[in-house]
Design a protein around this motif. Structure first.
Motif, PDB file in Angstrom:
ATOM      1  N   LEU A   1       0.832  -1.205   0.000  1.00 38.47           N
ATOM      2  CA  LEU A   1       0.000   0.000   0.000  1.00 38.47           C
ATOM      3  C   LEU A   1       0.864   1.252   0.000  1.00 38.47           C
ATOM      4  O   LEU A   1       0.523   2.258  -0.637  1.00 38.47           O
ATOM      5  N   ALA A   2       1.990   1.207   0.682  1.00 36.56           N
ATOM      6  CA  ALA A   2       2.891   2.361   0.719  1.00 36.56           C
ATOM      7  C   ALA A   2       3.427   2.691  -0.670  1.00 36.56           C
ATOM      8  O   ALA A   2       3.579   3.861  -1.024  1.00 36.56           O
ATOM      9  N   ARG A   3       3.711   1.651  -1.470  1.00 38.49           N
ATOM     10  CA  ARG A   3       4.178   1.895  -2.840  1.00 38.49           C
ATOM     11  C   ARG A   3       3.083   2.516  -3.701  1.00 38.49           C
ATOM     12  O   ARG A   3       3.348   3.351  -4.576  1.00 38.49           O
ATOM     13  N   LEU A   4       1.839   2.110  -3.462  1.00 36.76           N
ATOM     14  CA  LEU A   4       0.722   2.636  -4.240  1.00 36.76           C
ATOM     15  C   LEU A   4       0.328   4.054  -3.824  1.00 36.76           C
ATOM     16  O   LEU A   4      -0.198   4.822  -4.633  1.00 36.76           O
ATOM     17  N   PHE A   5       0.579   4.401  -2.572  1.00 32.51           N
ATOM     18  CA  PHE A   5       0.089   5.635  -1.954  1.00 32.51           C
ATOM     19  C   PHE A   5       0.257   6.882  -2.829  1.00 32.51           C
ATOM     20  O   PHE A   5      -0.690   7.657  -3.006  1.00 32.51           O
ATOM     21  N   PRO A   6       1.433   7.133  -3.468  1.00 36.90           N
ATOM     22  CA  PRO A   6       1.604   8.381  -4.212  1.00 36.90           C
ATOM     23  C   PRO A   6       1.214   8.296  -5.688  1.00 36.90           C
ATOM     24  O   PRO A   6       1.357   9.278  -6.418  1.00 36.90           O
ATOM     25  N   GLN A   7       0.700   7.149  -6.148  1.00 39.83           N
ATOM     26  CA  GLN A   7       0.434   6.990  -7.566  1.00 39.83           C
ATOM     27  C   GLN A   7      -0.822   7.763  -7.986  1.00 39.83           C
ATOM     28  O   GLN A   7      -1.858   7.698  -7.329  1.00 39.83           O
ATOM     29  N   VAL A   8      -0.729   8.467  -9.121  1.00 39.37           N
ATOM     30  CA  VAL A   8      -1.803   9.342  -9.594  1.00 39.37           C
ATOM     31  C   VAL A   8      -2.855   8.525 -10.330  1.00 39.37           C
ATOM     32  O   VAL A   8      -2.548   7.773 -11.255  1.00 39.37           O
ATOM     33  N   THR A   9      -4.121   8.690  -9.928  1.00 46.83           N
ATOM     34  CA  THR A   9      -5.205   7.878 -10.478  1.00 46.83           C
ATOM     35  C   THR A   9      -6.298   8.682 -11.180  1.00 46.83           C
ATOM     36  O   THR A   9      -7.149   8.087 -11.841  1.00 46.83           O
ATOM     37  N   ALA A  10      -6.324   9.993 -11.057  1.00 47.60           N
ATOM     38  CA  ALA A  10      -7.363  10.802 -11.719  1.00 47.60           C
ATOM     39  C   ALA A  10      -6.953  12.272 -11.675  1.00 47.60           C
ATOM     40  O   ALA A  10      -6.130  12.682 -10.845  1.00 47.60           O
ATOM     41  N   ALA A  11      -7.554  13.056 -12.573  1.00 50.50           N
ATOM     42  CA  ALA A  11      -7.329  14.501 -12.592  1.00 50.50           C
ATOM     43  C   ALA A  11      -8.538  15.183 -13.215  1.00 50.50           C
ATOM     44  O   ALA A  11      -9.283  14.574 -13.987  1.00 50.50           O
ATOM     45  N   ASP A  12      -8.716  16.450 -12.886  1.00 49.56           N
ATOM     46  CA  ASP A  12      -9.753  17.247 -13.542  1.00 49.56           C
ATOM     47  C   ASP A  12      -9.406  18.720 -13.386  1.00 49.56           C
ATOM     48  O   ASP A  12      -8.787  19.131 -12.397  1.00 49.56           O
ATOM     49  N   LEU A  13      -9.815  19.506 -14.380  1.00 50.86           N
ATOM     50  CA  LEU A  13      -9.533  20.944 -14.393  1.00 50.86           C
ATOM     51  C   LEU A  13     -10.779  21.702 -13.964  1.00 50.86           C
ATOM     52  O   LEU A  13     -11.883  21.412 -14.437  1.00 50.86           O
ATOM     53  N   SER A  14     -10.610  22.666 -13.081  1.00 51.62           N
ATOM     54  CA  SER A  14     -11.741  23.452 -12.585  1.00 51.62           C
ATOM     55  C   SER A  14     -12.388  24.229 -13.722  1.00 51.62           C
ATOM     56  O   SER A  14     -11.736  24.563 -14.723  1.00 51.62           O
ATOM     57  N   PRO A  15     -13.693  24.550 -13.600  1.00 50.63           N
ATOM     58  CA  PRO A  15     -14.385  25.272 -14.672  1.00 50.63           C
ATOM     59  C   PRO A  15     -13.746  26.604 -15.040  1.00 50.63           C
ATOM     60  O   PRO A  15     -13.829  27.027 -16.202  1.00 50.63           O
ATOM     61  N   ASP A  16     -13.084  27.288 -14.084  1.00 53.45           N
ATOM     62  CA  ASP A  16     -12.431  28.555 -14.423  1.00 53.45           C
ATOM     63  C   ASP A  16     -11.053  28.347 -15.046  1.00 53.45           C
ATOM     64  O   ASP A  16     -10.381  29.319 -15.431  1.00 53.45           O
ATOM     65  N   GLY A  17     -10.609  27.092 -15.161  1.00 54.88           N
ATOM     66  CA  GLY A  17      -9.348  26.783 -15.816  1.00 54.88           C
ATOM     67  C   GLY A  17      -8.114  27.086 -15.003  1.00 54.88           C
ATOM     68  O   GLY A  17      -6.998  27.034 -15.540  1.00 54.88           O
ATOM     69  N   LEU A  18      -8.256  27.361 -13.710  1.00 53.48           N
ATOM     70  CA  LEU A  18      -7.116  27.813 -12.919  1.00 53.48           C
ATOM     71  C   LEU A  18      -6.597  26.793 -11.906  1.00 53.48           C
ATOM     72  O   LEU A  18      -5.530  26.995 -11.324  1.00 53.48           O
ATOM     73  N   THR A  19      -7.344  25.702 -11.671  1.00 59.57           N
ATOM     74  CA  THR A  19      -6.915  24.714 -10.684  1.00 59.57           C
ATOM     75  C   THR A  19      -6.988  23.315 -11.266  1.00 59.57           C
ATOM     76  O   THR A  19      -8.062  22.865 -11.698  1.00 59.57           O
ATOM     77  N   LEU A  20      -5.865  22.636 -11.270  1.00 57.15           N
ATOM     78  CA  LEU A  20      -5.814  21.246 -11.677  1.00 57.15           C
ATOM     79  C   LEU A  20      -5.875  20.398 -10.414  1.00 57.15           C
ATOM     80  O   LEU A  20      -4.979  20.451  -9.573  1.00 57.15           O
ATOM     81  N   ALA A  21      -6.953  19.647 -10.263  1.00 56.88           N
ATOM     82  CA  ALA A  21      -7.103  18.741  -9.125  1.00 56.88           C
ATOM     83  C   ALA A  21      -6.576  17.372  -9.533  1.00 56.88           C
ATOM     84  O   ALA A  21      -6.902  16.859 -10.603  1.00 56.88           O
TER      85      ALA A  21
END
Length: 302
Positions: A215-235
């Motif tokens: 689980l520790a190895r998996l912990f930092p792996q990126v699984t999803a992203a989305d951009l806010s409607p105003d285009g200023l924040t990448l979650a």
């Protein structure tokens, strides 16, 4: 991607108990918005907020499932199912919604590659249906691409429609790489261009490494992203954290993700692999590959 199963009833009981008794989480405040119980949604790998239908979220399943897109409400109830004609679900890993030239679209990211063997990936752009009657959808166009340095796994994709870009974040590299592809229709296979690396991705604690090395190895792996409607924040979602990379108007994403993000612990989401900003951008929805799947609403700091 599946990690390890948990007993369904015990998970649901834990979720309900947490709503009542858990200590308040650190910001972003997370609350259980609903539970997705449909038998057709057992491996949710992507979420996107509808730009056509109020209070509707679009959902996809992970690879090995049929090429289908589902509509659910904000409580998690299934509203409609659509077959995507002419597409295969090799490894669908993320979903994004965006508007372009007065039309509203969904982008399905067939970008997963657990074994590191795929020669190319494909992104399907589908116009949002105007009704929720179910049926068939056909991609308005598809973008075929490859990585410049060979196969890699990617489960996080967002659309910056104003810049005409698709943003892709690699999963298993450390630090994660940020790539860009043109959003426009094209012929042939495009090459994804690396534009930056994500700084400040939280790592697993020493205690987690001792108690659960996998689980520790998996912990930092990126699984999803989305951009806010105003285009200023990448979650960005990992198995352990929700990250917010903010940019100033006109700043490129390579520079924005080079700064440490605002980071918070993930709420109780088994196999957290789906994240989507709400239509108005006030918060985000998050879920994962499990059945029944909790649907959380996150309220980030301003």
């Amino acid at each position: 991607m599946s990690i390890r199963p948990l007993p369904r009833l015990s998970l649901l009981a834990a979720l309900l108990a947490c709503v009542v008794a858990c200590a308040p989480p650190s910001l972003p405040f997370a609350r259980l918005a609903g539970v997705i119980t449909s038998g057709m949604l057992g491996e949710i790998s992507g979420l996107a907020a509808s730009h056509v239908h109020e209070d509707v979220l679009w959902v996809i399943n992970d690879g090995g499932n049929p090429a289908e897109i589902f509509a659910i409400n904000r409580r998690g109830r299934l509203l409609a199912r659509y077959d995507v004609r002419g597409a295969r679900n090799i490894d669908w890993e993320d979903l994004a919604s965006f508007s372009l030239d007065g039309k509203h679209y969904l982008l399905v990211a067939d970008t997963g590659d657990n074994g590191g063997k795929r020669k190319d990936i494909v992104l399907h752009v589908i116009e949002e249906p105007v009704t929720l009657a179910g049926g068939e959808l056909k991609p308005a166009w598809s973008i075929r691409a490859r990585w410049a340095d060979g196969p890699r796994d990617c489960e996080a994709v967002a659309v910056d429609a104003a810049a005409g870009q698709v943003l892709l974040v690699s999963k298993k590299r450390s630090p994660p790489d940020l790539f860009a592809l043109p959003l426009a229709k094209s012929r042939g296979v495009r090459e994804a261009r690396r534009i930056g690396r994500l700084a400040g991705v939280p790592q697993a604690s020493a205690e987690l490494h001792r108690n659960d090395p996998k689980l520790a190895r998996l912990f930092p792996q990126v699984t999803a992203a989305d951009l806010s409607p105003d285009g200023l924040t990448l979650a960005v979602l990992t198995y352990g954290s929700v990250l917010f990379y903010r940019r100033t108007p006109g700043e490129d994403w390579g520079a924005a993700v080079a700064r440490a993000p605002e980071a918070h612990d993930v709420p109780l989401i088994p196999q957290a692999e789906a994240l989507a900003w709400s239509t108005g951008g006030a918060g985000l929805y998050a879920s994962g590959e499990f059945k029944p799947a909790p649907l959380f609403y996150l309220s980030p700091q301003g």
